[in-house]
Design an enzyme around this catalytic site. Structure first.
Site, PDB file in Angstrom:
ATOM      1  N   GLU A  86      46.675  30.231  37.956  1.00 38.72           N
ATOM      2  CA  GLU A  86      45.551  30.804  38.723  1.00 38.72           C
ATOM      3  C   GLU A  86      44.729  29.690  39.372  1.00 38.72           C
ATOM      4  O   GLU A  86      44.238  28.785  38.697  1.00 38.72           O
ATOM      5  CB  GLU A  86      44.690  31.673  37.804  1.00 38.72           C
ATOM      6  CG  GLU A  86      43.682  32.498  38.585  1.00 38.72           C
ATOM      7  CD  GLU A  86      42.911  33.490  37.700  1.00 38.72           C
ATOM      8  OE1 GLU A  86      43.481  34.003  36.726  1.00 38.72           O
ATOM      9  OE2 GLU A  86      41.737  33.719  38.004  1.00 38.72           O
ATOM     10  N   LYS A 281      38.704  38.284  29.643  1.00 33.85           N
ATOM     11  CA  LYS A 281      39.875  37.785  30.386  1.00 33.85           C
ATOM     12  C   LYS A 281      39.558  36.404  30.954  1.00 33.85           C
ATOM     13  O   LYS A 281      40.396  35.499  30.926  1.00 33.85           O
ATOM     14  CB  LYS A 281      40.246  38.771  31.499  1.00 33.85           C
ATOM     15  CG  LYS A 281      41.535  38.456  32.224  1.00 33.85           C
ATOM     16  CD  LYS A 281      41.392  37.485  33.381  1.00 33.85           C
ATOM     17  CE  LYS A 281      42.708  37.253  34.097  1.00 33.85           C
ATOM     18  NZ  LYS A 281      42.642  36.173  35.087  1.00 33.85           N
ATOM     19  N   ASP A 297      51.212  29.501  20.615  1.00 31.69           N
ATOM     20  CA  ASP A 297      51.684  30.853  20.933  1.00 31.69           C
ATOM     21  C   ASP A 297      50.516  31.671  21.504  1.00 31.69           C
ATOM     22  O   ASP A 297      49.673  32.158  20.765  1.00 31.69           O
ATOM     23  CB  ASP A 297      52.221  31.471  19.634  1.00 31.69           C
ATOM     24  CG  ASP A 297      52.736  32.880  19.802  1.00 31.69           C
ATOM     25  OD1 ASP A 297      52.449  33.516  20.829  1.00 31.69           O
ATOM     26  OD2 ASP A 297      53.429  33.358  18.887  1.00 31.69           O
ATOM     27  N   HIS A 394      36.771  31.260  44.373  1.00 32.02           N
ATOM     28  CA  HIS A 394      38.145  31.743  44.279  1.00 32.02           C
ATOM     29  C   HIS A 394      38.873  31.549  45.592  1.00 32.02           C
ATOM     30  O   HIS A 394      39.995  31.041  45.624  1.00 32.02           O
ATOM     31  CB  HIS A 394      38.118  33.252  43.975  1.00 32.02           C
ATOM     32  CG  HIS A 394      38.431  33.551  42.559  1.00 32.02           C
ATOM     33  ND1 HIS A 394      39.348  34.474  42.175  1.00 32.02           N
ATOM     34  CD2 HIS A 394      37.938  33.026  41.425  1.00 32.02           C
ATOM     35  CE1 HIS A 394      39.412  34.515  40.865  1.00 32.02           C
ATOM     36  NE2 HIS A 394      38.554  33.653  40.391  1.00 32.02           N
TER      37      HIS A 394
HETATM   38  C1  MEV Z   1      39.261  35.931  36.924  1.00 36.81           C
HETATM   39  O1  MEV Z   1      40.509  35.453  36.505  1.00 36.81           O
HETATM   40  C2  MEV Z   1      38.273  35.921  35.786  1.00 36.81           C
HETATM   41  C3  MEV Z   1      36.904  36.550  36.098  1.00 36.81           C
HETATM   42  O2  MEV Z   1      37.079  37.877  36.580  1.00 36.81           O
HETATM   43  C4  MEV Z   1      36.157  36.553  34.786  1.00 36.81           C
HETATM   44  C5  MEV Z   1      34.837  37.316  34.832  1.00 36.81           C
HETATM   45  O3  MEV Z   1      34.697  38.267  35.619  1.00 36.81           O
HETATM   46  O4  MEV Z   1      33.962  36.956  34.023  1.00 36.81           O
HETATM   47  C6  MEV Z   1      36.185  35.786  37.137  1.00 36.81           C
END
Ligand code: MEV
Length: 441
Positions: A86, A281, A297, A394
């Site tokens: 990513e 995430k 792992d 991003h």
């Molecule tokens: C993207 O991989 C992760 C985010 O969505 C985490 C978040 O929203 O806190 C930017």
């Protein structure tokens, strides 16, 4: 396209496997073969090592290995290796590292290191008799496992305890041997599973001989023996804190406003599962990347972490934040069962290199580094989300992906990277800009 089945595939040579795949699934067989072979390593020994990690290897799957420098953890500096596809993750980690470098760095501590494994079995009879059998057999379980536990014990680890658990309220006749272990620098899966399988054997055999049992009660059925990836007692804490006024590093937002919004964002993830999953995430972006780079792992860690995030019956945030007496504190407590010996750690040259980069950490030290990577990633995400929005960073990182999609050459990349320093990156804006540039030239 019609597919067909094949028997004895695993016994074919690598080259015959590839022939079968390309002939069965691809119209351009030569091109498919070329792509697969393009990723083979020239060093035959190294390639063979990778081939033998799994069955039916046909090629290698590359992920970028990046590094995020300037992580100050308990007053030691680290450069953290991260394997991830990513675009923005390593950049975000580095940014968070630099931000906290000037504000005291990360403080961490291992809270606990206990791991769990269970023998699941069925018994139909008097519970009291089962209890007295268990009390009788427990020292024999431990004794019979000695050949497996001897070395681990010499280093200070081993079996901590074995309990008998009655689960008959949930399933008729269902009980467990619930065992706890200390596995030191090993993740411990093989050690724990070997102990459990030995427990199961001893338990069953001794049951057949136990005089207190009726003939029916002697027939204990072992269902399975396996470690648990739920490790709520293998916990590590990572924390950052500073004066609220020191949080601002630009004129756009005051430290106080930033801290307030940040805490609100964390509070939302604490009470709202839809947000908590995305929030966590983002934490796992950092955690998985280090886990992969260090040969651990990530599926085990993912499963355990998300179960932990639901431990109060509702999925919730893995990080927390507060402002008390003008001090902003942001922290996580997270279960991480990791190893720095065994598994891939002694085998994969890049994993060895990653561990050396991290000053050859013990499992406990690696737990702390990984927790920091998660906390840093979450800090960077929340900082963007509550100020500029996430897309700015991003898309900046994604720009290169779009340019590569359009096979931009070096000159085009240079011009367009410059252009998008002052223009908002969107997919269509990049496409337009490439087109325009190509028309001009
Ligand atoms: C993207 O991989 C992760 C985010 O969505 C985490 C978040 O929203 O806190 C930017």
């Amino acid at each position: 396209m019609m597919s067909k089945t094949i028997s004895g595939f695993s016994k074919l040579s690598k080259s015959n496997k590839i022939d079968w795949i390309v002939n069965t699934y691809f119209s351009n067989t030569e091109e498919a073969k070329r792509i697969l072979k393009q990723y083979w390593n020239n060093n035959e020994k190294l390639q063979q090592l990778h081939d033998e990690f799994i069955e039916n290897t046909v090629t290698n799957y590359y992920l970028p290995l990046g590094v995020a420098p300037n992580f100050l953890i308990n007053d030691t500096l680290y450069t953290i290796p991260m394997a991830i596809e990513e675009s923005s993750v390593v950049a975000a980690a580095s940014k968070a590292a630099n931000f906290w470098l000037d504000r005291g760095g990360f403080k961490t501590k291992v809270i606990s290191t206990t791991k769990i494994g269970q023998v699941h079995f069925m018994y139909h009879g008097d519970f009291k008799k089962l209890q007295s059998f268990f009390n009788y057999v427990k020292p024999i379980l431990i004794k019979d496992a000695k050949p497996i536990t001897k070395n681990m014990e010499a280093r200070g680890g081993g079996i901590i305890d074995i309990e008998l658990r009655d689960k008959t309220e949930d399933i008729n006749g269902y009980y467990q041997l619930h065992a706890s272990f200390e596995t030191l620098d090993a993740m411990g899966a093989n050690f724990i599973n070997s102990c459990l399988e030995q427990f199961a054997k001893t338990f069953k055999n001794e049951g057949l001989l136990f005089e207190g049992f009726s003939e029916e009660e002697k027939q204990i059925q072992i269902v399975m023996s396996i470690l648990s990836n739920y490790v709520p007692d293998c916990l590590v804490r990572a924390e950052v804190s500073c004066k609220v006024e020191d949080l601002s590093d630009n004129d756009l937002i005051s430290g106080e406003d930033f801290a307030t919004k940040f805490v609100q964002a964390v509070n939302i993830a604490e009470i709202e599962p839809y947000r908590a999953v995305t929030h966590n995430k983002g934490i796992m972006n950092g955690i998985d990347a280090v886990i992969l780079a260090t040969g651990n792992d990530f599926r085990a860690v993912e499963a355990g972490v998300h179960a932990y995030a639901s431990r109060h019956g509702k999925y919730s945030s893995l990080t927390h934040a507060k402002i008390v007496d003008g001090i902003f504190t942001f922290w996580t407590e997270i279960p991480l069962a990791l190893g720095t010996v065994g598994g891939l750690t002694n085998l994969h040259p890049l994993v060895k290199l990653a561990l050396e980069l991290l000053h050859k950490p013990s499992a406990k030290e690696l737990m702390q580094i990984v927790a920091v990577a998660g906390l840093a990633q979450n800090f960077a995400a929340l900082r963007s989300l509550t100020t500029t929005g996430i897309q700015q960073g991003h898309m900046k990182m994604h720009l290169m992906n779009i340019l590569n999609q359009f096979e931009a050459n070096e000159k085009e990349k240079e011009i367009l990277t410059e252009h998008f320093k002052t223009n908002t990156v969107t997919h269509s804006a990049v496409v337009e800009a490439i087109k325009e540039l190509r028309v001009k030239n």
